[in-house]
Design a protein around this motif. Structure first.
Motif, PDB file in Angstrom:
ATOM      1  N   ARG A   1       0.836  -1.205   0.000  1.00  0.00           N
ATOM      2  CA  ARG A   1       0.000   0.000   0.000  1.00  0.00           C
ATOM      3  C   ARG A   1       0.869   1.252   0.000  1.00  0.00           C
ATOM      4  O   ARG A   1       0.560   2.235  -0.694  1.00  0.00           O
ATOM      5  CB  ARG A   1      -0.942   0.001   1.201  1.00  0.00           C
ATOM      6  CG  ARG A   1      -2.118  -0.950   1.065  1.00  0.00           C
ATOM      7  CD  ARG A   1      -3.188  -0.695   2.109  1.00  0.00           C
ATOM      8  NE  ARG A   1      -2.740  -1.013   3.444  1.00  0.00           N
ATOM      9  CZ  ARG A   1      -2.849  -2.228   3.989  1.00  0.00           C
ATOM     10  NH1 ARG A   1      -3.370  -3.232   3.289  1.00  0.00           N
ATOM     11  NH2 ARG A   1      -2.430  -2.456   5.216  1.00  0.00           N
ATOM     12  N   LEU A   2       1.959   1.231   0.765  1.00  0.00           N
ATOM     13  CA  LEU A   2       2.861   2.373   0.768  1.00  0.00           C
ATOM     14  C   LEU A   2       3.492   2.566  -0.606  1.00  0.00           C
ATOM     15  O   LEU A   2       3.581   3.696  -1.107  1.00  0.00           O
ATOM     16  CB  LEU A   2       3.957   2.185   1.822  1.00  0.00           C
ATOM     17  CG  LEU A   2       5.009   3.296   1.875  1.00  0.00           C
ATOM     18  CD1 LEU A   2       4.371   4.614   2.299  1.00  0.00           C
ATOM     19  CD2 LEU A   2       6.137   2.929   2.834  1.00  0.00           C
ATOM     20  N   ASP A   3       3.934   1.490  -1.239  1.00  0.00           N
ATOM     21  CA  ASP A   3       4.493   1.578  -2.589  1.00  0.00           C
ATOM     22  C   ASP A   3       3.514   2.261  -3.533  1.00  0.00           C
ATOM     23  O   ASP A   3       3.886   3.152  -4.314  1.00  0.00           O
ATOM     24  CB  ASP A   3       4.816   0.187  -3.136  1.00  0.00           C
ATOM     25  CG  ASP A   3       6.028  -0.450  -2.474  1.00  0.00           C
ATOM     26  OD1 ASP A   3       6.844   0.294  -1.894  1.00  0.00           O
ATOM     27  OD2 ASP A   3       6.151  -1.683  -2.543  1.00  0.00           O
ATOM     28  N   SER A   4       2.252   1.835  -3.475  1.00  0.00           N
ATOM     29  CA  SER A   4       1.232   2.391  -4.358  1.00  0.00           C
ATOM     30  C   SER A   4       0.991   3.866  -4.080  1.00  0.00           C
ATOM     31  O   SER A   4       0.878   4.685  -5.004  1.00  0.00           O
ATOM     32  CB  SER A   4      -0.072   1.591  -4.199  1.00  0.00           C
ATOM     33  OG  SER A   4      -1.097   2.141  -4.988  1.00  0.00           O
ATOM     34  N   GLN A   5       0.928   4.228  -2.796  1.00  0.00           N
ATOM     35  CA  GLN A   5       0.668   5.621  -2.424  1.00  0.00           C
ATOM     36  C   GLN A   5       1.790   6.541  -2.894  1.00  0.00           C
ATOM     37  O   GLN A   5       1.532   7.621  -3.449  1.00  0.00           O
ATOM     38  CB  GLN A   5       0.501   5.717  -0.906  1.00  0.00           C
ATOM     39  CG  GLN A   5      -0.772   5.083  -0.379  1.00  0.00           C
ATOM     40  CD  GLN A   5      -0.744   4.876   1.132  1.00  0.00           C
ATOM     41  OE1 GLN A   5       0.250   5.173   1.797  1.00  0.00           O
ATOM     42  NE2 GLN A   5      -1.827   4.344   1.667  1.00  0.00           N
ATOM     43  N   LEU A   6       3.033   6.130  -2.697  1.00  0.00           N
ATOM     44  CA  LEU A   6       4.149   6.984  -3.081  1.00  0.00           C
ATOM     45  C   LEU A   6       4.304   7.047  -4.597  1.00  0.00           C
ATOM     46  O   LEU A   6       4.670   8.096  -5.137  1.00  0.00           O
ATOM     47  CB  LEU A   6       5.441   6.499  -2.439  1.00  0.00           C
ATOM     48  CG  LEU A   6       5.510   6.572  -0.908  1.00  0.00           C
ATOM     49  CD1 LEU A   6       6.955   6.437  -0.433  1.00  0.00           C
ATOM     50  CD2 LEU A   6       4.919   7.867  -0.375  1.00  0.00           C
ATOM     51  N   SER A   7       4.021   5.955  -5.291  1.00  0.00           N
ATOM     52  CA  SER A   7       4.077   5.992  -6.751  1.00  0.00           C
ATOM     53  C   SER A   7       3.054   6.980  -7.296  1.00  0.00           C
ATOM     54  O   SER A   7       3.347   7.775  -8.196  1.00  0.00           O
ATOM     55  CB  SER A   7       3.809   4.596  -7.329  1.00  0.00           C
ATOM     56  OG  SER A   7       4.857   3.708  -7.010  1.00  0.00           O
TER      57      SER A   7
ATOM     58  N   CYS B   1      11.554   7.556  -6.399  1.00  0.00           N
ATOM     59  CA  CYS B   1      10.592   7.486  -5.292  1.00  0.00           C
ATOM     60  C   CYS B   1      10.292   6.052  -4.870  1.00  0.00           C
ATOM     61  O   CYS B   1       9.879   5.804  -3.734  1.00  0.00           O
ATOM     62  CB  CYS B   1       9.313   8.233  -5.635  1.00  0.00           C
ATOM     63  SG  CYS B   1       8.485   7.728  -7.171  1.00  0.00           S
ATOM     64  N   GLY B   2      10.510   5.081  -5.762  1.00  0.00           N
ATOM     65  CA  GLY B   2      10.337   3.694  -5.352  1.00  0.00           C
ATOM     66  C   GLY B   2      11.334   3.288  -4.291  1.00  0.00           C
ATOM     67  O   GLY B   2      11.009   2.528  -3.371  1.00  0.00           O
ATOM     68  N   ALA B   3      12.542   3.806  -4.408  1.00  0.00           N
ATOM     69  CA  ALA B   3      13.572   3.512  -3.408  1.00  0.00           C
ATOM     70  C   ALA B   3      13.255   4.186  -2.079  1.00  0.00           C
ATOM     71  O   ALA B   3      13.645   3.685  -1.018  1.00  0.00           O
ATOM     72  CB  ALA B   3      14.935   3.961  -3.915  1.00  0.00           C
ATOM     73  N   ILE B   4      12.545   5.336  -2.127  1.00  0.00           N
ATOM     74  CA  ILE B   4      12.117   5.981  -0.882  1.00  0.00           C
ATOM     75  C   ILE B   4      11.180   5.048  -0.129  1.00  0.00           C
ATOM     76  O   ILE B   4      11.302   4.868   1.089  1.00  0.00           O
ATOM     77  CB  ILE B   4      11.424   7.325  -1.158  1.00  0.00           C
ATOM     78  CG1 ILE B   4      12.407   8.318  -1.764  1.00  0.00           C
ATOM     79  CG2 ILE B   4      10.825   7.895   0.130  1.00  0.00           C
ATOM     80  CD1 ILE B   4      11.769   9.649  -2.158  1.00  0.00           C
ATOM     81  N   SER B   5      10.241   4.451  -0.844  1.00  0.00           N
ATOM     82  CA  SER B   5       9.302   3.522  -0.214  1.00  0.00           C
ATOM     83  C   SER B   5      10.033   2.352   0.426  1.00  0.00           C
ATOM     84  O   SER B   5       9.733   1.956   1.556  1.00  0.00           O
ATOM     85  CB  SER B   5       8.298   3.019  -1.252  1.00  0.00           C
ATOM     86  OG  SER B   5       7.404   2.086  -0.687  1.00  0.00           O
TER      87      SER B   5
END
Length: 245
Positions: free
Chosen positions: A73-79, A122-126
């Motif tokens: 869910r976090l991955d999806s939100q940040l993407s 931003c994927g790496a941020i997640s």
């Protein structure tokens, strides 16, 4: 320890906070906090069951599935918030790392947790946030529950043990929320002060209120027949933690 995560995330580059893309920055702050809260919730349930049935290993398979879903869910939100028009990280139109204060090279190796992967989009941020969450929350929960001496199920000692952990986690969540709101207001240009004090004028009071509430709830459970700490009939530390305390 969840407090440390919130502070770490919002102060990675406080000097550029007033010029950041607000949607992405807010998603990182809110998403990381939600993941930390959800991770705490999942692990609390597992360790509470383990406290009542010694020998259970946490996280168990059910907990692991729930943790993985929370990270997705976090991955999806940040993407969606940081990945540009296509809502995908790493495709060339992301919010730049410098604009959101994440041009830090690699993830902070917090608590010697191996969270040191390079951050290029931003994927790496997640992934970084998830790794830090795992390190802090797992250390927090396992240290608290794992430090107790065995106690009979349903006993006053066991109720006190659980209250000590649960209330400290509730306080951590409340402090994290107050800090997050304070830094979000700074990012939006509503103030330019350090958080929590003087901050937005609200964070410090909210943290103090949460601390008072935590103490009252712990004393209500651990403070003996009068439900007050320091009255002479409190649950003894040796009963909570064993003879080695």
């Amino acid at each position: 320890m969840a407090i440390t995560l919130a502070t770490l995330l919002v102060t990675l580059d406080a000097d550029v906070a007033l010029a950041t893309p607000i949607g992405c920055e807010t998603a990182v702050l809110k998403g990381s906090a939600k993941l930390a809260d959800k991770t705490h919730q999942i692990l609390r349930k597992c360790y509470t069951a383990a406290l009542q049935a010694r020998g259970r290993v946490c996280p168990d398979s059910n907990s692991a599935l729930k943790l993985a879903a929370a990270k997705r869910r976090l991955d999806s939100q940040l993407s969606h918030a940081c990945g540009g028009n296509d809502g995908q990280c790493g495709t060339g139109d992301d919010d730049t790392l410098s604009s959101i204060g994440w041009d830090i090279g690699e993830c902070p190796n917090f608590l010697n947790s191996d969270c040191h992967a390079s951050i290029g989009d931003c994927g790496a941020i997640s992934q970084c946030v998830s790794c830090i969450d795992d390190a802090i929350v797992s250390f927090d929960v396992s240290t608290c529950f794992g430090s107790f001496a065995p106690a009979p199920n349903g006993s006053a000692v066991q109720r006190c043990q659980m209250a000590l952990c649960y209330e400290s986690f509730h306080f951590a969540a409340a402090k994290s929320k107050a800090l997050r709101k304070c830094w979000q207001k700074r990012a939006a240009g509503l103030h330019a002060k350090a958080c929590p004090d003087p901050g937005d004028g609200k964070a410090q009071a909210a943290i103090a209120k949460a601390a008072t509430k935590m103490q009252a709830h712990i004393c209500g459970v651990c403070g003996g027949s009068n439900h007050q700490c320091g009255g002479g009939d409190d649950i003894a530390a040796v009963d909570l933690y064993g003879a080695s305390f």
